[in-house]
Design an enzyme around this catalytic site. Sequence first.
Site, PDB file in Angstrom:
ATOM      1  N   HIS A 166      31.326  36.475  30.478  1.00  0.00           N
ATOM      2  CA  HIS A 166      32.288  37.312  30.816  1.00  0.00           C
ATOM      3  C   HIS A 166      32.540  37.707  29.298  1.00  0.00           C
ATOM      4  CE1 HIS A 166      35.873  39.212  31.727  1.00  0.00           C
ATOM      5  NE2 HIS A 166      35.412  39.163  33.136  1.00  0.00           N
ATOM      6  N   ASP A 179      39.313  40.404  39.633  1.00  0.00           N
ATOM      7  CA  ASP A 179      40.474  41.248  40.326  1.00  0.00           C
ATOM      8  C   ASP A 179      40.834  42.251  39.335  1.00  0.00           C
ATOM      9  OD1 ASP A 179      41.730  39.172  38.489  1.00  0.00           O
ATOM     10  OD2 ASP A 179      43.399  38.600  39.808  1.00  0.00           O
ATOM     11  N   PHE A 195      36.482  46.831  35.293  1.00  0.00           N
ATOM     12  CA  PHE A 195      36.418  47.141  33.663  1.00  0.00           C
ATOM     13  C   PHE A 195      37.249  48.165  33.466  1.00  0.00           C
ATOM     14  CE2 PHE A 195      33.529  43.618  34.555  1.00  0.00           C
ATOM     15  CZ  PHE A 195      33.703  42.706  33.964  1.00  0.00           C
ATOM     16  N   TYR A 237      43.081  44.796  36.893  1.00  0.00           N
ATOM     17  CA  TYR A 237      43.627  44.752  35.813  1.00  0.00           C
ATOM     18  C   TYR A 237      45.356  44.455  36.373  1.00  0.00           C
ATOM     19  CZ  TYR A 237      40.171  46.142  32.418  1.00  0.00           C
ATOM     20  OH  TYR A 237      38.980  46.243  31.902  1.00  0.00           O
TER      21      TYR A 237
END
Length: 228
Positions: free
Chosen positions: A192, A68, A81, A70
Amino acid sequence: MTLPPPQLEESWKEALSEEWKKPYLQDLAAFVAEERMKFSVYPPKNEVFSAFEHTSYDKVKVVIVGQDPYHGPGQAHGLCFSVRPAVPLPPSLKNVYTELHEDLGLLPPHGCLLSWTKQGVLLLNAVLTVREHEPRSHNGKGWEKFTDAVVAALIAREEPLVFLLWGKAAQEKCRHFLDEKSGRHTILMAPHPSPFSARSGFFGSRPFSKINNLLKTQGKEPIDWAVK
Protein backbone atom coordinates in the site's frame (compact mmCIF):
# COMPACT_ATOMS: atom_id res chain seq x y z
CA MET A 1 -29.94 5.95 -0.04
CA THR A 2 -31.80 4.20 -2.83
CA LEU A 3 -30.36 1.17 -4.61
CA PRO A 4 -29.63 1.28 -7.43
CA PRO A 5 -29.10 5.05 -7.33
CA PRO A 6 -31.20 6.79 -9.99
CA GLN A 7 -28.16 8.64 -11.36
CA LEU A 8 -26.09 5.45 -11.78
CA GLU A 9 -24.74 4.81 -15.24
CA GLU A 10 -27.00 2.33 -17.07
CA SER A 11 -24.42 -0.33 -17.92
CA TRP A 12 -23.69 -0.82 -14.20
CA LYS A 13 -27.40 -1.09 -13.41
CA GLU A 14 -27.60 -3.88 -15.96
CA ALA A 15 -24.36 -5.63 -14.99
CA LEU A 16 -25.49 -5.76 -11.34
CA SER A 17 -29.19 -6.27 -12.03
CA GLU A 18 -29.45 -9.40 -9.87
CA GLU A 19 -27.44 -7.86 -7.04
CA TRP A 20 -29.82 -4.92 -6.62
CA LYS A 21 -32.59 -7.38 -5.70
CA LYS A 22 -30.77 -8.91 -2.74
CA PRO A 23 -32.07 -8.09 0.76
CA TYR A 24 -28.67 -7.20 2.21
CA LEU A 25 -28.54 -4.09 0.03
CA GLN A 26 -31.77 -2.77 1.47
CA ASP A 27 -30.38 -3.41 4.95
CA LEU A 28 -27.20 -1.59 3.95
CA ALA A 29 -29.15 1.37 2.60
CA ALA A 30 -31.12 1.59 5.86
CA PHE A 31 -27.90 1.41 7.89
CA VAL A 32 -26.23 4.22 5.93
CA ALA A 33 -29.36 6.39 6.15
CA GLU A 34 -29.46 5.94 9.92
CA GLU A 35 -25.75 6.68 10.22
CA ARG A 36 -26.22 9.95 8.32
CA MET A 37 -28.89 10.99 10.81
CA LYS A 38 -26.49 10.50 13.74
CA PHE A 39 -23.02 11.24 12.35
CA SER A 40 -21.15 12.98 9.58
CA VAL A 41 -20.71 10.32 6.89
CA TYR A 42 -18.47 10.54 3.83
CA PRO A 43 -18.67 10.85 0.93
CA PRO A 44 -21.86 12.94 0.46
CA LYS A 45 -24.96 11.01 -0.64
CA ASN A 46 -24.68 12.05 -4.26
CA GLU A 47 -21.05 10.90 -4.53
CA VAL A 48 -21.17 7.43 -2.95
CA PHE A 49 -21.32 5.78 -6.40
CA SER A 50 -19.11 8.27 -8.26
CA ALA A 51 -16.69 5.56 -9.40
CA PHE A 52 -19.50 3.89 -11.34
CA GLU A 53 -20.92 7.11 -12.74
CA HIS A 54 -17.63 8.18 -14.30
CA THR A 55 -16.43 4.79 -15.61
CA SER A 56 -19.07 2.68 -17.34
CA TYR A 57 -18.98 -1.10 -16.98
CA ASP A 58 -18.18 -1.76 -20.62
CA LYS A 59 -15.38 0.84 -20.75
CA VAL A 60 -13.33 -0.35 -17.75
CA LYS A 61 -9.73 -1.16 -18.69
CA VAL A 62 -7.96 -0.84 -15.33
CA VAL A 63 -9.26 -1.47 -11.79
CA ILE A 64 -7.55 0.13 -8.78
CA VAL A 65 -8.91 -1.19 -5.48
CA GLY A 66 -8.82 0.90 -2.30
CA GLN A 67 -10.10 0.26 1.23
CA ASP A 68 -12.67 2.68 2.64
CA PRO A 69 -13.10 6.39 1.85
CA TYR A 70 -11.04 9.15 3.40
CA HIS A 71 -12.64 10.02 6.73
CA GLY A 72 -11.64 13.69 7.02
CA PRO A 73 -14.03 16.56 6.17
CA GLY A 74 -14.14 17.42 2.48
CA GLN A 75 -11.79 14.64 1.36
CA ALA A 76 -13.84 11.70 0.03
CA HIS A 77 -15.77 12.12 -3.20
CA GLY A 78 -16.37 8.52 -4.24
CA LEU A 79 -13.11 7.68 -6.03
CA CYS A 80 -10.45 5.70 -4.18
CA PHE A 81 -7.26 7.69 -3.41
CA SER A 82 -8.73 10.82 -5.02
CA VAL A 83 -9.63 14.17 -3.45
CA ARG A 84 -11.12 17.31 -4.97
CA PRO A 85 -8.66 19.76 -6.60
CA ALA A 86 -8.55 22.26 -3.72
CA VAL A 87 -8.05 19.61 -1.00
CA PRO A 88 -4.50 19.00 0.33
CA LEU A 89 -3.01 15.67 -0.72
CA PRO A 90 -3.44 12.86 1.85
CA PRO A 91 -0.19 10.99 2.65
CA SER A 92 -1.00 7.91 0.53
CA LEU A 93 -1.81 10.01 -2.50
CA LYS A 94 1.42 11.97 -2.02
CA ASN A 95 3.27 8.67 -2.27
CA VAL A 96 1.29 7.63 -5.35
CA TYR A 97 2.38 10.88 -6.97
CA THR A 98 5.99 10.34 -5.92
CA GLU A 99 5.93 7.00 -7.70
CA LEU A 100 4.12 8.51 -10.69
CA HIS A 101 6.90 11.08 -11.00
CA GLU A 102 9.64 8.46 -10.71
CA ASP A 103 7.87 6.20 -13.20
CA LEU A 104 6.72 8.65 -15.87
CA GLY A 105 8.12 12.05 -14.84
CA LEU A 106 4.67 13.51 -14.18
CA LEU A 107 3.94 16.15 -11.52
CA PRO A 108 0.17 16.34 -10.95
CA PRO A 109 -1.16 19.81 -10.07
CA HIS A 110 -3.84 18.54 -7.67
CA GLY A 111 -5.32 15.39 -6.14
CA CYS A 112 -8.46 14.85 -8.24
CA LEU A 113 -8.15 11.67 -10.32
CA LEU A 114 -11.28 12.23 -12.39
CA SER A 115 -9.30 12.37 -15.63
CA TRP A 116 -8.18 8.78 -15.01
CA THR A 117 -11.76 7.54 -14.62
CA LYS A 118 -12.79 9.00 -17.96
CA GLN A 119 -10.17 6.82 -19.65
CA GLY A 120 -11.42 3.54 -18.20
CA VAL A 121 -9.74 3.45 -14.77
CA LEU A 122 -12.24 2.27 -12.15
CA LEU A 123 -11.25 3.72 -8.76
CA LEU A 124 -13.08 1.28 -6.50
CA ASN A 125 -13.09 1.30 -2.70
CA ALA A 126 -14.01 -1.98 -1.00
CA VAL A 127 -16.31 -0.05 1.36
CA LEU A 128 -18.11 3.01 -0.02
CA THR A 129 -18.98 5.03 3.11
CA VAL A 130 -17.37 5.89 6.45
CA ARG A 131 -18.04 7.98 9.58
CA GLU A 132 -16.04 11.14 10.05
CA HIS A 133 -12.71 10.43 11.77
CA GLU A 134 -13.57 6.73 12.21
CA PRO A 135 -11.76 4.64 9.59
CA ARG A 136 -13.29 1.24 8.86
CA SER A 137 -16.45 2.23 10.79
CA HIS A 138 -18.70 0.94 7.98
CA ASN A 139 -16.80 -2.28 7.39
CA GLY A 140 -18.80 -5.47 7.69
CA LYS A 141 -22.15 -3.80 6.98
CA GLY A 142 -22.64 -5.10 3.45
CA TRP A 143 -20.47 -2.97 1.20
CA GLU A 144 -17.90 -5.75 0.87
CA LYS A 145 -20.56 -8.07 -0.59
CA PHE A 146 -21.56 -5.41 -3.07
CA THR A 147 -18.03 -4.64 -4.23
CA ASP A 148 -17.29 -8.38 -4.42
CA ALA A 149 -20.19 -8.54 -6.88
CA VAL A 150 -18.65 -5.65 -8.82
CA VAL A 151 -15.31 -7.47 -9.08
CA ALA A 152 -17.08 -10.71 -10.09
CA ALA A 153 -19.00 -8.87 -12.82
CA LEU A 154 -15.78 -7.42 -14.17
CA ILE A 155 -13.99 -10.77 -14.08
CA ALA A 156 -16.85 -12.26 -16.10
CA ARG A 157 -16.11 -9.96 -19.02
CA GLU A 158 -14.37 -11.56 -21.97
CA GLU A 159 -12.16 -8.54 -22.51
CA PRO A 160 -8.95 -8.64 -20.43
CA LEU A 161 -8.54 -6.18 -17.59
CA VAL A 162 -5.63 -5.01 -15.49
CA PHE A 163 -6.14 -5.10 -11.70
CA LEU A 164 -3.82 -2.92 -9.61
CA LEU A 165 -3.90 -4.12 -6.01
CA TRP A 166 -2.06 -2.01 -3.46
CA GLY A 167 -1.79 -3.53 0.00
CA LYS A 168 -3.06 -6.67 1.70
CA ALA A 169 -6.68 -5.53 1.96
CA ALA A 170 -7.03 -5.09 -1.81
CA GLN A 171 -5.12 -8.29 -2.53
CA GLU A 172 -7.17 -10.37 -0.11
CA LYS A 173 -10.40 -8.92 -1.45
CA CYS A 174 -9.62 -10.08 -4.97
CA ARG A 175 -7.78 -13.28 -4.10
CA HIS A 176 -10.83 -15.55 -4.37
CA PHE A 177 -11.70 -14.11 -7.78
CA LEU A 178 -8.31 -13.86 -9.40
CA ASP A 179 -5.52 -16.30 -10.07
CA GLU A 180 -2.37 -14.29 -10.64
CA LYS A 181 -0.76 -17.12 -12.64
CA SER A 182 -3.51 -17.74 -15.17
CA GLY A 183 -6.58 -16.31 -16.82
CA ARG A 184 -7.09 -13.49 -19.27
CA HIS A 185 -6.82 -10.72 -16.66
CA THR A 186 -3.55 -9.31 -15.35
CA ILE A 187 -2.91 -8.62 -11.67
CA LEU A 188 -0.25 -6.18 -10.50
CA MET A 189 0.41 -6.14 -6.76
CA ALA A 190 2.53 -3.97 -4.47
CA PRO A 191 2.46 -2.78 -0.86
CA HIS A 192 0.00 0.00 0.00
CA PRO A 193 1.24 3.57 -0.67
CA SER A 194 0.66 4.46 2.98
CA PRO A 195 3.69 6.03 4.72
CA PHE A 196 3.79 2.88 6.86
CA SER A 197 4.43 0.55 3.91
CA ALA A 198 5.41 2.54 0.81
CA ARG A 199 9.13 1.86 1.31
CA SER A 200 8.50 -1.89 1.51
CA GLY A 201 8.08 -2.25 -2.24
CA PHE A 202 5.54 0.32 -3.39
CA PHE A 203 8.26 2.77 -4.35
CA GLY A 204 9.96 1.41 -7.43
CA SER A 205 7.01 -0.78 -8.49
CA ARG A 206 6.45 1.33 -11.65
CA PRO A 207 2.75 0.44 -11.99
CA PHE A 208 1.80 3.18 -14.44
CA SER A 209 4.28 2.29 -17.17
CA LYS A 210 3.58 -1.42 -16.63
CA ILE A 211 -0.15 -0.86 -17.12
CA ASN A 212 0.37 1.13 -20.30
CA ASN A 213 2.69 -1.51 -21.73
CA LEU A 214 0.06 -4.16 -21.01
CA LEU A 215 -2.70 -2.07 -22.62
CA LYS A 216 -0.58 -1.60 -25.73
CA THR A 217 -0.06 -5.37 -26.06
CA GLN A 218 -3.86 -5.72 -25.86
CA GLY A 219 -4.30 -3.21 -28.68
CA LYS A 220 -5.80 -0.60 -26.35
CA GLU A 221 -5.13 3.07 -25.90
CA PRO A 222 -2.72 3.61 -22.97
CA ILE A 223 -3.81 5.75 -20.03
CA ASP A 224 -2.69 9.37 -19.93
CA TRP A 225 -1.74 9.40 -16.23
CA ALA A 226 -1.24 13.17 -16.19
CA VAL A 227 -3.83 14.56 -13.76
CA LYS A 228 -5.86 17.30 -15.46
